[in-house]
Design an enzyme around this catalytic site. Structure first.
Site: not given
Ligand code: ADE
Ligand code: ZN
Length: 330
Positions: A9, A11, A189, A192, A270-271
């Site tokens: 996971h 991005h 996703h 969340e 994630d990011d």
């Molecule tokens: N795009 C990038 N990070 C995300 C996240 N945590 N949830 C949904 N979309 C995303």
């Molecule tokens: Zn994500």
């Protein structure tokens, strides 16, 4: 030595560190509305998912050429490798780039320049997952899948991301059916910020094989029972959940209870440029704050390879799993 792991996971646009953002801005003649990297980092205080997404999309303006996407992916792969990532299944958001006038080919070819050489250059095997933006229309998702057709030899699966609440999985039934017919793997996703019902819908309507986040399943015991029974992998992102205020503090994260319940959890970043850590940092944080035992950490790493889309290379998966079992903690 970092525990060997797969990252499921991630991005790629969320790996854009402030230093690289300014470097690419200069290279492409783009002016960012921040004085310097410190000022930009000051903006990394998020209220919720949407406040993060606003900055995430804004900074993408600096990504313009194949070389930019190549540099972005190489920077991520180097950092991931240094933290024990052996395999990465990487999300990208084509609509966030085509809406700015880029061709999807620029994005895929650029990323592939890095991903195609990643085993040799970084010791990390990779797969690419095309994500649809759920706050865009179903028609736009279908058009995106159509535009991706010349590149399907490089794309393993499809996913669904961006603003969750108000955009239930059912909105994307048609594009997931089309993706399945093309032989693409499916993730999304769900849970969340959105309710547990979105997780059920992603499984039943979209036919997803993994749920990204899936955190809010804990609110529905019958759903937890189903996820345990069917061994549905969840790609959790603990530091992301703290930064986006999905949980109050890391100490409140339900990961230990989820593992105790028998859920097939994985830990991911994630990011990472925005949320304070890469995959190894997430493992370190849950170990330090949630008191996970070495065997629980090994289970998370094992799960990451078992849940990965390595069906086309079982030999490689077996090698990674052997690395997990051979790892010694200290
Ligand atoms: N795009 C990038 N990070 C995300 C996240 N945590 N949830 C949904 N979309 C995303
Ligand atoms: Zn994500």
């Amino acid at each position: 030595m970092f525990l060997p792991k797969a990252e499921l996971h991630l991005h790629i646009e969320g790996t854009l560190e402030p230093e690289l953002a300014f470097e690419l801005a200069a290279r492409n003649g783009v002016t960012l509305p921040y004085a310097d990297t410190d000022a930009l980092r000051e903006a990394y205080r998020f209220e919720d998912l949407q406040s993060f997404l606003n900055l995430y999309y804004e900074l993408m303006a600096v990504l313009r050429t194949e070389r930019d996407f190549e540099d972005l992916a190489n920077a991520y792969l180097a950092r991931a490798a240094a933290q024990g990532v052996r395999h990465a299944e990487i999300f990208f958001d084509p609509q966030a780039h085509t809406s700015r006038g880029l061709d999807i080919g620029t994005v895929v070819e650029g990323l592939w320049r890095a991903l195609g050489n990643s085993e040799a250059n970084h010791g990390v095997s990779t797969r690419l997952i095309l994500c649809f933006l759920r706050d865009e229309s179903a028609e736009s998702a279908l058009a995106t899948l159509d535009a991706a057709k010349p590149y399907l030899d490089r794309i393993t699966g499809v996913g669904l991301d961006s603003a969750e609440v108000g955009h239930p999985p059912v909105k994307f039934r048609a594009v997931y059916e089309a993706a399945a017919a093309l032989g693409l793997r499916r993730v999304a996703h769900a849970g969340e910020e959105g309710p547990p019902e979105y997780i059920t819908e992603a499984l039943d309507v979209l036919g997803v094989e993994r749920v990204d986040h899936g955190l809010r399943c804990v609110e529905d015991p019958a759903l937890v029972e189903r996820l345990v029974r069917d061994r549905v992998p969840l790609t959790l992102c603990p530091l992301s959940n703290v930064r986006l205020r999905t949980v109050d503090t890391l100490a409140d994260h339900p990961l230990p209870a989820m593992l105790d319940a028998g859920l097939m959890c994985t830990v991911n970043s994630d990011d990472p440029a925005y949320f304070g850590g890469y995959a190894g940092d997430n493992f370190d944080a849950v170990r330090a704050t949630l008191g996970l035992t070495d065997e629980r950490l090994r289970e998370l790493a094992r799960n990451s390879f078992l849940a990965s889309f390595l069906e086309d290379d079982e030999e490689l998966r077996a090698r990674y799993l052997a690395e997990v079992e051979a790892h010694t903690f200290r």
